[in-house]
Design an enzyme around this catalytic site. Structure first.
Site, PDB file in Angstrom:
ATOM      1  CG  HIS A 110      64.787  22.472  18.996  1.00  0.00           C
ATOM      2  ND1 HIS A 110      65.552  23.315  18.210  1.00  0.00           N
ATOM      3  CD2 HIS A 110      63.621  23.146  19.249  1.00  0.00           C
ATOM      4  CE1 HIS A 110      64.872  24.430  17.980  1.00  0.00           C
ATOM      5  NE2 HIS A 110      63.710  24.360  18.611  1.00  0.00           N
ATOM      6  CB  THR A 148      63.571  32.861  22.122  1.00  0.00           C
ATOM      7  OG1 THR A 148      62.372  33.246  21.447  1.00  0.00           O
ATOM      8  CG2 THR A 148      63.308  32.780  23.604  1.00  0.00           C
ATOM      9  CG  ASN A 184      65.388  28.929  18.128  1.00  0.00           C
ATOM     10  OD1 ASN A 184      66.015  27.980  17.642  1.00  0.00           O
ATOM     11  ND2 ASN A 184      64.068  28.918  18.279  1.00  0.00           N
ATOM     12  CB  CYS A 204      63.174  23.625  14.942  1.00  0.00           C
ATOM     13  SG  CYS A 204      62.867  25.327  15.348  1.00  0.00           S
ATOM     14  CD  GLU A 259      61.377  27.485  11.601  1.00  0.00           C
ATOM     15  OE1 GLU A 259      60.279  28.040  11.670  1.00  0.00           O
ATOM     16  OE2 GLU A 259      61.849  26.742  12.480  1.00  0.00           O
ATOM     17  CE  LYS A 311      60.947  26.258  31.463  1.00  0.00           C
ATOM     18  NZ  LYS A 311      59.756  27.030  31.187  1.00  0.00           N
TER      19      LYS A 311
HETATM   20  P1  HMG Z   1      57.620  35.138  28.573  1.00  0.00           P
HETATM   21  O1  HMG Z   1      56.177  34.733  28.647  1.00  0.00           O
HETATM   22  O2  HMG Z   1      57.923  36.584  28.453  1.00  0.00           O
HETATM   23  O3  HMG Z   1      58.444  34.611  29.797  1.00  0.00           O
HETATM   24  O4  HMG Z   1      58.300  34.438  27.330  1.00  0.00           O
HETATM   25  P2  HMG Z   1      57.948  33.961  31.167  1.00  0.00           P
HETATM   26  O5  HMG Z   1      57.150  34.956  31.929  1.00  0.00           O
HETATM   27  O6  HMG Z   1      57.365  32.609  30.906  1.00  0.00           O
HETATM   28  O7  HMG Z   1      59.364  33.828  31.869  1.00  0.00           O
HETATM   29  C1  HMG Z   1      60.342  32.987  31.343  1.00  0.00           C
HETATM   30  C2  HMG Z   1      61.112  32.372  32.497  1.00  0.00           C
HETATM   31  O8  HMG Z   1      61.875  33.396  33.144  1.00  0.00           O
HETATM   32  C3  HMG Z   1      60.226  31.763  33.593  1.00  0.00           C
HETATM   33  O9  HMG Z   1      60.879  30.606  34.043  1.00  0.00           O
HETATM   34  C4  HMG Z   1      60.240  32.833  34.665  1.00  0.00           C
HETATM   35  O10 HMG Z   1      59.970  32.337  35.979  1.00  0.00           O
HETATM   36  C5  HMG Z   1      61.669  33.318  34.535  1.00  0.00           C
HETATM   37  P3  HMG Z   1      60.116  29.169  33.996  1.00  0.00           P
HETATM   38  O11 HMG Z   1      58.963  29.295  34.911  1.00  0.00           O
HETATM   39  O12 HMG Z   1      59.672  28.997  32.582  1.00  0.00           O
HETATM   40  O13 HMG Z   1      61.145  28.218  34.430  1.00  0.00           O
HETATM   41  N1  HMG Z   1      61.911  34.646  35.136  1.00  0.00           N
HETATM   42  C6  HMG Z   1      63.003  34.933  35.872  1.00  0.00           C
HETATM   43  N2  HMG Z   1      64.042  34.161  36.257  1.00  0.00           N
HETATM   44  C7  HMG Z   1      65.029  34.762  37.002  1.00  0.00           C
HETATM   45  N3  HMG Z   1      64.964  36.073  37.390  1.00  0.00           N
HETATM   46  C8  HMG Z   1      63.943  36.863  37.029  1.00  0.00           C
HETATM   47  C9  HMG Z   1      62.898  36.297  36.223  1.00  0.00           C
HETATM   48  N4  HMG Z   1      61.740  36.786  35.697  1.00  0.00           N
HETATM   49  C10 HMG Z   1      61.161  35.754  35.019  1.00  0.00           C
HETATM   50  N5  HMG Z   1      63.923  38.152  37.413  1.00  0.00           N
HETATM   51  C11 HMG Z   1      58.720  32.466  26.002  1.00  0.00           C
HETATM   52  C12 HMG Z   1      58.986  33.198  27.324  1.00  0.00           C
HETATM   53  C13 HMG Z   1      59.732  31.339  25.853  1.00  0.00           C
HETATM   54  C14 HMG Z   1      57.304  31.914  26.007  1.00  0.00           C
HETATM   55  C15 HMG Z   1      58.882  33.472  24.818  1.00  0.00           C
HETATM   56  O14 HMG Z   1      60.194  33.963  24.791  1.00  0.00           O
HETATM   57  C16 HMG Z   1      58.515  32.888  23.476  1.00  0.00           C
HETATM   58  O15 HMG Z   1      57.351  32.861  23.083  1.00  0.00           O
HETATM   59  N6  HMG Z   1      59.535  32.383  22.700  1.00  0.00           N
HETATM   60  C17 HMG Z   1      59.300  31.760  21.406  1.00  0.00           C
HETATM   61  C18 HMG Z   1      58.679  30.383  21.512  1.00  0.00           C
HETATM   62  C19 HMG Z   1      59.613  29.328  22.032  1.00  0.00           C
HETATM   63  O16 HMG Z   1      60.819  29.483  22.033  1.00  0.00           O
HETATM   64  N7  HMG Z   1      59.060  28.166  22.425  1.00  0.00           N
HETATM   65  C20 HMG Z   1      59.850  27.045  22.866  1.00  0.00           C
HETATM   66  C21 HMG Z   1      59.223  25.689  22.541  1.00  0.00           C
HETATM   67  S1  HMG Z   1      58.697  25.567  20.855  1.00  0.00           S
HETATM   68  C22 HMG Z   1      60.131  25.216  19.944  1.00  0.00           C
HETATM   69  O17 HMG Z   1      61.128  24.873  20.498  1.00  0.00           O
HETATM   70  C23 HMG Z   1      60.060  25.393  18.472  1.00  0.00           C
HETATM   71  C24 HMG Z   1      60.691  26.665  17.925  1.00  0.00           C
HETATM   72  O18 HMG Z   1      62.099  26.563  17.959  1.00  0.00           O
HETATM   73  C25 HMG Z   1      60.189  26.947  16.503  1.00  0.00           C
HETATM   74  C26 HMG Z   1      60.302  25.854  15.449  1.00  0.00           C
HETATM   75  O19 HMG Z   1      60.132  24.672  15.680  1.00  0.00           O
HETATM   76  O20 HMG Z   1      60.497  26.253  14.299  1.00  0.00           O
HETATM   77  C27 HMG Z   1      60.301  27.890  18.743  1.00  0.00           C
END
Ligand code: HMG
Length: 390
Positions: A233, A152, A275, A111, A79, A242
């Site tokens: 994935h 990521t 990723n 992906c 992609e 999760k």
């Molecule tokens: P965010 O909003 O900054 O993070 O971004 P958050 O506030 O949700 O925190 C993440 C986790 O860290 C949470 O844990 C927090 O509690 C924890 P959870 O509740 O989720 O279990 N946390 C801590 N833990 C320990 N000590 C601390 C601490 N502080 C916080 N001090 C997000 C996170 C993944 C949303 C962001 O990075 C993002 O947007 N990433 C890109 C999208 C993504 O990867 N999505 C995944 C599913 S979609 C997919 O897999 C397809 C993809 O690969 C693309 C494709 O298909 O082509 C993305």
């Protein structure tokens, strides 16, 4: 006929960013990245690596002369392709010196692309049992500096030879797939960075897993206890965990422990790469196969593929006798140990580097890149690749 993964190779560029140091620079507690997201290191592509070179380098370690003759189909899942018309598969076909009597195409669905490639390859082998198919998953994940998605990102590729009577994993016929039009993650043609609704993407990933898993169980009569491991994935390593946790209650205590332990092993390479979109699921499979000592012949491994937008699929494979003899564990351990850490400011500079878009001639210094296959420059709006081994 038994069809599946006969060979599997991997490549990641020689540069990485330490997530602890990135966290400090972003005023985030390091544990958020290392525990909350579950990433230790993020692979970084220098300007001399693109999805074509990453894939070609991944394939280089697995192909012999017999494969080069027998491969008559190259399916390149990506992609982050480099051309809206010409397929990345054609470049790789040339760089690897494959039999010209072959098809070479590019497949896109976020992906999910390499999984689509594997399923297409399976159909091709069923009709042409003597042939082999090269399936590539290769990507550079870019969300942008200082964005929530930054932690990521990653860069790398997995190459697989799909054949009859495979040496590593026979793919079983029953699989379940699901499509719905959602905007959880996308990249318009005018942007070199992805757009994402992070929360929605996490929810949809889990929801798709639940849909295909439930359907898989009712279609096959199999359940959690029939699995040695499930690979996911992995956009980041916490994501698959999760999803796994949503079904663990369905297994006995022994199964819960086994699947959790094997899940951890299956994330070890991804945790240090980030990723790599189309290749992430297959990097997780590779981690499991290479880092776990004692998987029994005949073990069933589940594979959950998710491509935003979105398409999900759950399918399975059966481990073959002596599969370990067909892996390249030593290559991968030196690939990881020879990587060089860059500072956050070096990373930011490399991240912002771009190729010319005005047709001018541009030469890149490939001596700084230890990869065998590199992007050497551009001229007349054409990318110039080099295979240093030729
Ligand atoms: P965010 O909003 O900054 O993070 O971004 P958050 O506030 O949700 O925190 C993440 C986790 O860290 C949470 O844990 C927090 O509690 C924890 P959870 O509740 O989720 O279990 N946390 C801590 N833990 C320990 N000590 C601390 C601490 N502080 C916080 N001090 C997000 C996170 C993944 C949303 C962001 O990075 C993002 O947007 N990433 C890109 C999208 C993504 O990867 N999505 C995944 C599913 S979609 C997919 O897999 C397809 C993809 O690969 C693309 C494709 O298909 O082509 C993305």
């Amino acid at each position: 006929m038994k069809i599946g993964i006969d060979k599997i190779g991997f490549y990641a560029p020689h540069l990485y960013v330490d997530m602890n140091k990135l966290a400090v620079q972003r005023n985030v507690e390091p544990e958020k990245f290392t525990i909350g997201i579950g990433q230790e290191k993020m692979s970084l592509a220098p300007i001399t690596q693109d999805p074509v070179t990453l894939a070609a380098n991944a394939a280089l370690e697995i192909l012999d002369e017999e494969d080069r003759e027998a491969i008559d189909f190259v399916i390149f899942g990506t992609e982050s392709g480099i051309d809206s018309s010409k397929s990345a598969g054609v470049y790789v076909h040339d760089l690897l010196g494959l039999n010209p009597y072959a098809r070479a195409i590019e497949v896109k669905q976020a992906c999910y692309g390499a999984t689509a490639g594997i399923q297409m390859a399976k159909g091709h082998i069923a009709l042409n049992p003597q042939s082999k198919v090269l399936v590539l998953g290769s990507d550079i994940a870019r969300y942008g500096l200082n964005t929530p998605g930054e932690a990521t990102q990653g860069a790398g590729a997995v190459a697989m030879v799909i054949s009859a009577d495979p040496n590593i994993l026979v793919l079983e016929d029953q699989s379940v797939y699901f499509t719905t039009d959602i905007m959880d993650f996308w990249r318009p043609i005018y942007s070199d960075k992805a757009f994402v609704d992070g929360k929605l993407s996490n929810e949809q990933y889990i929801s798709f897993f639940s849909k295909v898993w439930e359907q898989y169980k009712s279609k096959t009569g199999l359940g959690l206890n029939d699995f040695e491991a499930i690979c996911y994935h992995l956009p980041y390593t916490k994501m698959g965990l999760k999803a796994l946790r949503t079904v663990l209650d369905e297994g006995t205590e022994e199964v819960r422990e086994r699947l959790t332990n094997n899940y951890t092993i299956s994330t070890s390479y991804n945790r240090n790469v980030g990723n790599i979109y189309t290749a992430s699921l297959y990097l997780s499979l590779l981690s499991l196969l290479e880092q776990k000592d004692d998987l029994a012949t005949g073990s069933r491994i589940g594979l959950f593929s998710y491509g935003s937008g979105a398409v999900g699929e759950f399918f399975t494979g059966i481990l073959q006798p002596n599969y370990k003899d067909h892996l390249h564990v030593d290559n991968h351990s030196s690939l990881f140990s020879l990587r060089r850490e860059v500072t956050v400011s070096e990373y930011e500079e490399i991240f912002e580097e771009t190729l010319p878009t005005d047709g001018s001639t541009f030469k890149l210094d490939v001596d700084n890149d230890p990869a065998s296959i590199c992007l050497a420059g551009m001229a007349d709006d054409k990318r110039l690749y080099i295979n240093k081994l030729k």
